[in-house]
Scaffold this motif. Structure first.
Motif, PDB file in Angstrom:
ATOM      1  N   LEU A   1      24.950  23.607  27.466  1.00 40.49           N
ATOM      2  CA  LEU A   1      23.460  23.578  27.534  1.00 40.49           C
ATOM      3  C   LEU A   1      23.018  23.633  25.919  1.00 40.49           C
ATOM      4  O   LEU A   1      21.964  23.011  25.867  1.00 40.49           O
ATOM      5  CB  LEU A   1      22.750  24.600  28.194  1.00 40.49           C
ATOM      6  CG  LEU A   1      22.920  24.608  29.825  1.00 40.49           C
ATOM      7  CD1 LEU A   1      22.281  25.611  30.390  1.00 40.49           C
ATOM      8  CD2 LEU A   1      22.713  23.286  30.391  1.00 40.49           C
ATOM      9  N   GLY A   2      23.872  24.022  25.086  1.00 41.27           N
ATOM     10  CA  GLY A   2      23.299  24.148  23.629  1.00 41.27           C
ATOM     11  C   GLY A   2      22.995  25.484  23.314  1.00 41.27           C
ATOM     12  O   GLY A   2      22.640  26.389  24.178  1.00 41.27           O
ATOM     13  N   LYS A   3      22.938  25.937  22.068  1.00 37.72           N
ATOM     14  CA  LYS A   3      22.814  27.507  21.591  1.00 37.72           C
ATOM     15  C   LYS A   3      21.415  27.837  22.045  1.00 37.72           C
ATOM     16  O   LYS A   3      21.274  29.085  21.984  1.00 37.72           O
ATOM     17  CB  LYS A   3      23.337  27.483  20.262  1.00 37.72           C
ATOM     18  CG  LYS A   3      24.883  27.302  20.239  1.00 37.72           C
ATOM     19  CD  LYS A   3      25.498  27.801  18.590  1.00 37.72           C
ATOM     20  CE  LYS A   3      26.975  27.720  18.520  1.00 37.72           C
ATOM     21  NZ  LYS A   3      27.289  27.954  17.207  1.00 37.72           N
ATOM     22  N   ASN A   4      20.443  26.992  21.951  1.00 35.15           N
ATOM     23  CA  ASN A   4      19.185  27.343  22.140  1.00 35.15           C
ATOM     24  C   ASN A   4      18.238  27.298  23.526  1.00 35.15           C
ATOM     25  O   ASN A   4      17.224  27.472  23.638  1.00 35.15           O
ATOM     26  CB  ASN A   4      18.146  26.539  21.156  1.00 35.15           C
ATOM     27  CG  ASN A   4      18.498  26.930  19.806  1.00 35.15           C
ATOM     28  OD1 ASN A   4      18.688  27.989  19.178  1.00 35.15           O
ATOM     29  ND2 ASN A   4      18.688  25.821  18.897  1.00 35.15           N
ATOM     30  N   ASP A   5      19.434  27.031  24.582  1.00 35.09           N
ATOM     31  CA  ASP A   5      18.933  26.826  25.996  1.00 35.09           C
ATOM     32  C   ASP A   5      18.481  28.479  26.397  1.00 35.09           C
ATOM     33  O   ASP A   5      19.279  29.425  26.112  1.00 35.09           O
ATOM     34  CB  ASP A   5      19.889  26.264  26.669  1.00 35.09           C
ATOM     35  CG  ASP A   5      19.268  25.929  28.032  1.00 35.09           C
ATOM     36  OD1 ASP A   5      18.666  24.832  28.256  1.00 35.09           O
ATOM     37  OD2 ASP A   5      19.573  27.065  28.892  1.00 35.09           O
ATOM     38  N   PRO A   6      17.484  28.308  27.056  1.00 35.36           N
ATOM     39  CA  PRO A   6      17.060  29.874  27.686  1.00 35.36           C
ATOM     40  C   PRO A   6      17.983  30.631  28.334  1.00 35.36           C
ATOM     41  O   PRO A   6      17.983  31.653  28.596  1.00 35.36           O
ATOM     42  CB  PRO A   6      15.585  29.307  28.437  1.00 35.36           C
ATOM     43  CG  PRO A   6      15.232  28.135  27.938  1.00 35.36           C
ATOM     44  CD  PRO A   6      16.359  27.417  27.514  1.00 35.36           C
ATOM     45  N   GLU A   7      18.872  29.700  29.133  1.00 38.24           N
ATOM     46  CA  GLU A   7      20.014  30.420  29.777  1.00 38.24           C
ATOM     47  C   GLU A   7      20.961  31.260  28.988  1.00 38.24           C
ATOM     48  O   GLU A   7      21.570  32.217  29.257  1.00 38.24           O
ATOM     49  CB  GLU A   7      20.864  29.306  30.769  1.00 38.24           C
ATOM     50  CG  GLU A   7      21.960  30.119  31.641  1.00 38.24           C
ATOM     51  CD  GLU A   7      21.055  31.065  32.395  1.00 38.24           C
ATOM     52  OE1 GLU A   7      22.128  31.814  32.804  1.00 38.24           O
ATOM     53  OE2 GLU A   7      20.193  30.801  32.998  1.00 38.24           O
ATOM     54  N   VAL A   8      20.941  30.744  27.705  1.00 34.02           N
ATOM     55  CA  VAL A   8      21.944  31.441  26.745  1.00 34.02           C
ATOM     56  C   VAL A   8      21.121  32.894  26.490  1.00 34.02           C
ATOM     57  O   VAL A   8      21.862  34.118  26.357  1.00 34.02           O
ATOM     58  CB  VAL A   8      21.877  30.883  25.419  1.00 34.02           C
ATOM     59  CG1 VAL A   8      22.666  31.678  24.334  1.00 34.02           C
ATOM     60  CG2 VAL A   8      22.867  29.656  25.635  1.00 34.02           C
ATOM     61  N   ALA A   9      19.889  33.032  26.359  1.00 40.54           N
ATOM     62  CA  ALA A   9      19.241  34.090  26.221  1.00 40.54           C
ATOM     63  C   ALA A   9      19.429  34.973  27.455  1.00 40.54           C
ATOM     64  O   ALA A   9      19.608  36.381  27.304  1.00 40.54           O
ATOM     65  CB  ALA A   9      17.674  33.855  26.187  1.00 40.54           C
ATOM     66  N   ASN A  10      19.538  34.447  28.643  1.00 47.89           N
ATOM     67  CA  ASN A  10      19.844  35.177  29.831  1.00 47.89           C
ATOM     68  C   ASN A  10      21.252  36.115  29.676  1.00 47.89           C
ATOM     69  O   ASN A  10      21.244  37.308  30.194  1.00 47.89           O
ATOM     70  CB  ASN A  10      19.653  34.611  31.041  1.00 47.89           C
ATOM     71  CG  ASN A  10      18.402  33.982  31.396  1.00 47.89           C
ATOM     72  OD1 ASN A  10      17.077  34.538  31.064  1.00 47.89           O
ATOM     73  ND2 ASN A  10      17.899  33.006  32.002  1.00 47.89           N
ATOM     74  N   GLN A  11      22.225  35.212  29.440  1.00 48.36           N
ATOM     75  CA  GLN A  11      23.349  35.738  29.247  1.00 48.36           C
ATOM     76  C   GLN A  11      23.584  37.002  28.076  1.00 48.36           C
ATOM     77  O   GLN A  11      24.137  37.828  28.241  1.00 48.36           O
ATOM     78  CB  GLN A  11      24.331  34.661  29.047  1.00 48.36           C
ATOM     79  CG  GLN A  11      24.419  33.566  30.068  1.00 48.36           C
ATOM     80  CD  GLN A  11      24.883  34.492  31.471  1.00 48.36           C
ATOM     81  OE1 GLN A  11      25.524  35.187  31.471  1.00 48.36           O
ATOM     82  NE2 GLN A  11      23.991  33.726  32.264  1.00 48.36           N
ATOM     83  N   LEU A  12      23.014  36.634  26.860  1.00 42.75           N
ATOM     84  CA  LEU A  12      22.740  37.613  25.859  1.00 42.75           C
ATOM     85  C   LEU A  12      22.217  38.735  26.510  1.00 42.75           C
ATOM     86  O   LEU A  12      22.743  39.965  25.802  1.00 42.75           O
ATOM     87  CB  LEU A  12      22.019  37.060  24.730  1.00 42.75           C
ATOM     88  CG  LEU A  12      22.775  36.045  23.927  1.00 42.75           C
ATOM     89  CD1 LEU A  12      21.671  35.260  23.046  1.00 42.75           C
ATOM     90  CD2 LEU A  12      24.025  36.594  23.211  1.00 42.75           C
ATOM     91  N   ASP A  13      21.121  38.635  27.142  1.00 42.57           N
ATOM     92  CA  ASP A  13      20.671  40.012  27.895  1.00 42.57           C
ATOM     93  C   ASP A  13      21.699  40.910  28.514  1.00 42.57           C
ATOM     94  O   ASP A  13      21.855  42.024  28.435  1.00 42.57           O
ATOM     95  CB  ASP A  13      19.332  39.627  28.798  1.00 42.57           C
ATOM     96  CG  ASP A  13      18.287  39.390  27.860  1.00 42.57           C
ATOM     97  OD1 ASP A  13      18.213  39.637  26.816  1.00 42.57           O
ATOM     98  OD2 ASP A  13      17.059  38.662  28.617  1.00 42.57           O
ATOM     99  N   GLY A  14      22.522  40.058  29.514  1.00 47.93           N
ATOM    100  CA  GLY A  14      23.507  40.726  30.136  1.00 47.93           C
ATOM    101  C   GLY A  14      24.511  41.558  29.081  1.00 47.93           C
ATOM    102  O   GLY A  14      25.066  42.486  29.593  1.00 47.93           O
TER     103      GLY A  14
END
Length: 265
Positions: free
Chosen positions: A206-219
């Motif tokens: 999805l790319g490094k700036n996709d919101p789903e990346v943020a979700n995984q970083l939270d985890g």
């Protein structure tokens, strides 16, 4: 109607959900939405995207409406597969749980599981179905069964490219929750690698700036804080997720607030 959805999709891909939401809503509420003018797959996908927007806003009653709409549309369509109906049942059950409305949830999950079980017998490498079954088994307190299904889903999903590979992320998330918890350095390293692999897959697809990346970083951040007691690494993850959300999520205070909560802790 198709042009309306296409315009909404352009905004959705850019994570401009504020602009996409009213367009998706207008499309679904048009009487012709149930008509054969729109392919049933497109109709359900539109409902699911709108549901995701509402879920990010924590508007769970609206999320439930979207999933109920999708299920009703599938039941009315002679072209709809049993697999798609089962997935829609599962999503509706989950949205009702989030909304605090447990009416009929057990029945939805039970019917969904029975259909999915038949589907995976026909296609043992259907990663999405395996992940959904893992979730249903996990809710019945069968951690080992969920872990086995997630492991199978991970192996199947990693064989794909593109968005189908994202099912590997779902499997990895389940594996981090169903693996036997241990505090040895080896156990922690193994779990850390699962979290990092999930981040890397989302970034690659999805790319490094996709919101789903943020979700995984939270985890990953929660893992560093709660399991490793490494608050510096946890802070770095939350800071990165906040940076992504501030750029992409516009008005979604609940999502941005999640990153801020991590930083504050």
């Amino acid at each position: 109607l198709k042009q309306l959805i296409a315009e909404a999709d352009l905004y959705y891909k850019k994570a401009n959900y504020l602009a996409a939401e009213p367009l998706y809503k207008e499309a679904l509420l048009r009487p012709m939405a149930y008509n054969s003018i729109l392919d049933i797959t497109d109709l359900v996908e539109t409902a699911n995207k709108l549901a995701k927007i509402y879920e990010m806003r924590e508007q769970y009653d609206a999320t439930e409406f979207c999933h109920r709409f999708a299920l009703e549309a599938l039941k009315k369509s002679p072209k709809a597969s049993e697999r798609d109906k089962a997935i829609a049942m599962y999503k509706l059950g989950c949205s009702r749980q989030q909304h605090g409305d447990y009416n009929g949830v057990e029945l939805l999950f039970r019917e969904s599981y029975q259909i999915l079980k038949k589907e995976v017998a026909k296609n043992p490498k259907d990663a999405e179905v395996l992940n959904l079954m893992a979730s249903l088994v996990f809710q019945s307190d069968n951690d080992s069964g969920a872990h086995d299904l997630s492991s199978r889903a991970l192996k199947a999903a990693l064989a794909h490219n593109g968005k189908k590979k994202l099912q590997a992320v779902e499997a990895l998330n389940w594996l981090t929750g169903t693996s036997p918890q241990g505090s040895t350095a080896s156990d922690l390293k193994q779990t850390e690698n699962l979290h990092k692999q999930a981040v890397q897959i989302v970034e690659s697809v999805l790319g490094k700036n996709d919101p789903e990346v943020a979700n995984q970083l939270d985890g990953l951040g929660r893992f560093y804080e709660d399991e490793c007691k490494d608050f510096e690494k946890g802070w770095q993850c939350y800071a990165s997720s906040l940076n992504i959300r501030e750029k992409a999520l516009y008005e979604f205070a609940p999502e941005i607030g999640r990153s801020l909560d991590g930083l504050a802790s």
